[in-house]
Design a protein around this motif. Structure first.
Motif, PDB file in Angstrom:
ATOM      1  N   ALA A  93      31.584  26.373  60.081  1.00 16.76           N
ATOM      2  CA  ALA A  93      30.871  26.218  58.806  1.00 16.76           C
ATOM      3  C   ALA A  93      31.151  27.392  57.875  1.00 16.76           C
ATOM      4  CB  ALA A  93      29.369  26.082  59.067  1.00 16.76           C
ATOM      5  N   GLY A  94      31.064  28.602  58.408  1.00 19.42           N
ATOM      6  CA  GLY A  94      31.326  29.774  57.580  1.00 19.42           C
ATOM      7  C   GLY A  94      32.790  29.881  57.183  1.00 19.42           C
ATOM      8  N   ALA A  95      33.694  29.596  58.127  1.00 18.70           N
ATOM      9  CA  ALA A  95      35.124  29.761  57.871  1.00 18.70           C
ATOM     10  C   ALA A  95      35.645  28.784  56.824  1.00 18.70           C
ATOM     11  CB  ALA A  95      35.913  29.595  59.177  1.00 18.70           C
ATOM     12  N   VAL A  96      35.171  27.551  56.856  1.00 15.81           N
ATOM     13  CA  VAL A  96      35.651  26.540  55.917  1.00 15.81           C
ATOM     14  C   VAL A  96      35.260  26.910  54.479  1.00 15.81           C
ATOM     15  CG1 VAL A  96      35.259  24.162  55.166  1.00 15.81           C
ATOM     16  CG2 VAL A  96      35.795  24.637  57.555  1.00 15.81           C
ATOM     17  N   ILE A  97      34.087  27.497  54.318  1.00 15.57           N
ATOM     18  CA  ILE A  97      33.624  27.875  52.976  1.00 15.57           C
ATOM     19  C   ILE A  97      34.582  28.876  52.334  1.00 15.57           C
ATOM     20  CG2 ILE A  97      31.817  29.067  51.683  1.00 15.57           C
ATOM     21  CD1 ILE A  97      29.797  27.901  53.716  1.00 15.57           C
ATOM     22  N   THR A  98      34.876  29.974  53.053  1.00 12.01           N
ATOM     23  CA  THR A  98      35.722  31.009  52.453  1.00 12.01           C
ATOM     24  C   THR A  98      37.198  30.621  52.465  1.00 12.01           C
ATOM     25  OG1 THR A  98      35.558  32.139  54.591  1.00 12.01           O
ATOM     26  CG2 THR A  98      34.223  32.985  52.784  1.00 12.01           C
ATOM     27  N   ALA A  99      37.618  29.767  53.390  1.00 10.48           N
ATOM     28  CA  ALA A  99      39.010  29.302  53.387  1.00 10.48           C
ATOM     29  C   ALA A  99      39.316  28.543  52.105  1.00 10.48           C
ATOM     30  CB  ALA A  99      39.278  28.414  54.608  1.00 10.48           C
ATOM     31  N   PHE A 100      38.315  27.859  51.591  1.00 12.52           N
ATOM     32  CA  PHE A 100      38.496  27.067  50.370  1.00 12.52           C
ATOM     33  C   PHE A 100      38.780  27.961  49.161  1.00 12.52           C
ATOM     34  CE2 PHE A 100      36.938  24.827  46.601  1.00 12.52           C
ATOM     35  CZ  PHE A 100      37.621  23.626  46.712  1.00 12.52           C
ATOM     36  N   PHE A 101      38.096  29.124  49.103  1.00 16.46           N
ATOM     37  CA  PHE A 101      38.232  29.992  47.934  1.00 16.46           C
ATOM     38  C   PHE A 101      39.277  31.093  48.123  1.00 16.46           C
ATOM     39  CE2 PHE A 101      33.831  28.400  47.760  1.00 16.46           C
ATOM     40  CZ  PHE A 101      33.851  27.818  46.500  1.00 16.46           C
ATOM     41  N   GLY A 102      39.728  31.302  49.350  1.00 17.18           N
ATOM     42  CA  GLY A 102      40.631  32.419  49.620  1.00 17.18           C
ATOM     43  C   GLY A 102      41.991  32.300  48.970  1.00 17.18           C
ATOM     44  N   ALA A 103      42.490  31.090  48.771  1.00 14.32           N
ATOM     45  CA  ALA A 103      43.814  30.905  48.173  1.00 14.32           C
ATOM     46  C   ALA A 103      43.868  31.491  46.771  1.00 14.32           C
ATOM     47  CB  ALA A 103      44.173  29.421  48.147  1.00 14.32           C
ATOM     48  N   THR A 104      42.794  31.329  46.020  1.00 11.51           N
ATOM     49  CA  THR A 104      42.743  31.897  44.671  1.00 11.51           C
ATOM     50  C   THR A 104      42.754  33.417  44.719  1.00 11.51           C
ATOM     51  OG1 THR A 104      41.490  29.990  43.875  1.00 11.51           O
ATOM     52  CG2 THR A 104      41.418  31.995  42.541  1.00 11.51           C
ATOM     53  N   MET A 105      42.022  33.979  45.671  1.00 13.20           N
ATOM     54  CA  MET A 105      41.980  35.431  45.804  1.00 13.20           C
ATOM     55  C   MET A 105      43.338  35.988  46.207  1.00 13.20           C
ATOM     56  SD  MET A 105      38.299  35.933  47.695  1.00 13.20           S
ATOM     57  CE  MET A 105      38.479  37.704  47.672  1.00 13.20           C
ATOM     58  N   ALA A 106      44.068  35.244  47.063  1.00 13.07           N
ATOM     59  CA  ALA A 106      45.374  35.708  47.534  1.00 13.07           C
ATOM     60  C   ALA A 106      46.346  35.888  46.384  1.00 13.07           C
ATOM     61  CB  ALA A 106      45.937  34.729  48.556  1.00 13.07           C
ATOM     62  N   SER A 107      46.240  35.041  45.370  1.00 13.65           N
ATOM     63  CA  SER A 107      47.162  35.120  44.235  1.00 13.65           C
ATOM     64  C   SER A 107      46.951  36.384  43.414  1.00 13.65           C
ATOM     65  CB  SER A 107      47.004  33.884  43.339  1.00 13.65           C
ATOM     66  OG  SER A 107      45.715  33.866  42.733  1.00 13.65           O
ATOM     67  N   ARG A 108      45.832  37.051  43.609  1.00 15.58           N
ATOM     68  CA  ARG A 108      45.526  38.263  42.845  1.00 15.58           C
ATOM     69  C   ARG A 108      45.934  39.537  43.578  1.00 15.58           C
ATOM     70  NH1 ARG A 108      39.382  36.423  41.017  1.00 15.58           N
ATOM     71  NH2 ARG A 108      40.033  34.554  39.843  1.00 15.58           N
ATOM     72  N   LEU A 109      46.444  39.379  44.808  1.00 14.80           N
ATOM     73  CA  LEU A 109      46.883  40.530  45.582  1.00 14.80           C
ATOM     74  C   LEU A 109      48.401  40.659  45.508  1.00 14.80           C
ATOM     75  CD1 LEU A 109      44.730  40.042  48.815  1.00 14.80           C
ATOM     76  CD2 LEU A 109      44.335  41.716  47.002  1.00 14.80           C
ATOM     77  N   SER A 110      48.888  41.887  45.502  1.00 14.40           N
ATOM     78  CA  SER A 110      50.336  42.110  45.516  1.00 14.40           C
ATOM     79  C   SER A 110      50.855  41.931  46.949  1.00 14.40           C
ATOM     80  CB  SER A 110      50.654  43.527  45.023  1.00 14.40           C
ATOM     81  OG  SER A 110      50.186  44.496  45.955  1.00 14.40           O
ATOM     82  N   ASN A 111      52.178  41.832  47.068  1.00 12.67           N
ATOM     83  CA  ASN A 111      52.782  41.728  48.394  1.00 12.67           C
ATOM     84  C   ASN A 111      52.424  42.936  49.260  1.00 12.67           C
ATOM     85  OD1 ASN A 111      54.061  39.280  47.841  1.00 12.67           O
ATOM     86  ND2 ASN A 111      55.878  40.284  47.017  1.00 12.67           N
ATOM     87  N   GLU A 112      52.476  44.114  48.661  1.00 11.54           N
ATOM     88  CA  GLU A 112      52.188  45.331  49.421  1.00 11.54           C
ATOM     89  C   GLU A 112      50.748  45.366  49.911  1.00 11.54           C
ATOM     90  OE1 GLU A 112      53.717  45.203  46.526  1.00 11.54           O
ATOM     91  OE2 GLU A 112      55.747  45.805  47.093  1.00 11.54           O
ATOM     92  N   GLN A 113      49.808  44.899  49.088  1.00  9.96           N
ATOM     93  CA  GLN A 113      48.405  44.858  49.505  1.00  9.96           C
ATOM     94  C   GLN A 113      48.212  43.902  50.682  1.00  9.96           C
ATOM     95  OE1 GLN A 113      46.824  43.874  45.590  1.00  9.96           O
ATOM     96  NE2 GLN A 113      45.824  45.876  45.429  1.00  9.96           N
ATOM     97  N   LEU A 114      48.867  42.738  50.614  1.00 11.96           N
ATOM     98  CA  LEU A 114      48.773  41.791  51.721  1.00 11.96           C
ATOM     99  C   LEU A 114      49.332  42.395  53.003  1.00 11.96           C
ATOM    100  CD1 LEU A 114      49.812  38.382  50.095  1.00 11.96           C
ATOM    101  CD2 LEU A 114      47.559  39.011  50.969  1.00 11.96           C
ATOM    102  N   GLU A 115      50.462  43.067  52.901  1.00  9.09           N
ATOM    103  CA  GLU A 115      51.091  43.653  54.082  1.00  9.09           C
ATOM    104  C   GLU A 115      50.214  44.726  54.711  1.00  9.09           C
ATOM    105  OE1 GLU A 115      54.758  44.843  52.361  1.00  9.09           O
ATOM    106  OE2 GLU A 115      55.647  42.844  52.480  1.00  9.09           O
ATOM    107  N   ARG A 116      49.573  45.527  53.886  1.00 10.55           N
ATOM    108  CA  ARG A 116      48.702  46.583  54.416  1.00 10.55           C
ATOM    109  C   ARG A 116      47.470  45.991  55.107  1.00 10.55           C
ATOM    110  NH1 ARG A 116      50.557  49.182  49.601  1.00 10.55           N
ATOM    111  NH2 ARG A 116      51.762  51.050  50.122  1.00 10.55           N
TER     112      ARG A 116
END
Length: 274
Positions: A93-116
């Motif tokens: 229940a908790g995971a599905v909620i944030t999985a839905f919105f996480g894709a938008t947040m990912a687009s705001r991170l740089s490659n280097e931030q994701l790697e770290r």
């Protein structure tokens, strides 16, 4: 010209398959989708940026998790996870909620931030599981039973966010959570992790697809498909090995490989910043 252009694509297809088989074996063996090990391959060997690698990783994870669930279902009984259903459902229940919105947040991170982020996640969890391998076989739950559902929802929120941000199935967080917080043995935690990961990853894949992440069909053909097939083959082998290797060894293998993956990501980050 067409033959020249197709050569890198053929190489990518071949490498995708070759790398995915051992990763699939590991995933089937310890209950992970293998995404934490695929991400460095996608972002370095196969030449994807971190932003591209995340949705590709999720798509392959969906295939490998489904295969691992089918294999474990044919080789092992799911009876051990039935008492855990309240915890499993609350985590979902908790995971599905944030999985839905996480894709938008990912687009705001740089490659280097994701790697770290990947680096620290793998290092911390890898070290924790190596330490756990030397602890007594049965570890009491850190949380009282009355806290299971609210704690499961809170942990699930973190799991879904990490899954959609990094393209991982979340097993690298789910398994330690089940072991330490809820006192689940490592093998049962592996099966429960797959049950929790599947709907979480499915939501993430749908969200990324709606954002156009899979518009380029060559990605599906030359990376997702061969990696999916290789993951299934590996998952079959890994599933057959479940129960043969002692639990402490499973924990050590998991911790060591996670740290190796973390080193690869750390080395890549250094090369970016050098």
């Amino acid at each position: 010209m067409k033959e020249h252009n197709s050569s890198p694509q053929i190489k990518r297809l071949q490498l995708s398959f070759l790398y995915s088989v051992p990763i699939g074996i590991l995933g089937g063996l310890i209950g992970l989708g293998g995404a934490e090990f695929r991400l460095p391959v996608l972002a370095s060997t196969l030449g994807y940026s971190a932003q591209q690698a995340v949705p590709v990783n999720l798509a392959v994870s969906l295939i490998s998790i489904a295969a691992s669930l089918a294999i474990r279902g044919s080789l092992l009984s799911f009876d051990l996870v039935i008492p855990l259903l309240p915890v499993i459902l609350s985590l979902i229940a908790g995971a599905v909620i944030t999985a839905f919105f996480g894709a938008t947040m990912a687009s705001r991170l740089s490659n280097e931030q994701l790697e770290r982020i990947i680096l620290w996640l793998l290092v911390i969890i890898g070290i924790a599981l190596i330490i756990e391998a030397f602890l007594p076989q049965e570890i009491p739950a850190l949380l009282p039973t009355s806290w299971n559902i609210p704690a499961g929802i809170l942990f699930g929120l973190a799991i879904g966010l990490v899954s959609s941000l990094l393209g991982v199935a979340g097993g690298e967080i789910i398994i330690p959570t089940l072991v330490f917080a809820f006192g689940v043995d490592i093998r049962t935690a592996g099966t429960a992790s797959l049950l929790i990961s599947f709907p979480t990853v499915l939501v993430g894949v749908i969200k990324y697809a709606n954002r156009g992440a899979f518009r380029d069909r060559t990605i599906l053909k030359n990376t997702v498909a061969p990696m999916g097939v290789g993951s299934i083959i590996g998952a079959i082998i890994g599933g057959m090995l479940v129960g043969i290797i002692p639990v402490p060894i499973l924990k050590i293998i998991l911790g060591v490989i996670l740290n190796i993956s973390a080193f690869r990501v750390f080395h890549k980050v250094k090369s970016h910043t050098a």
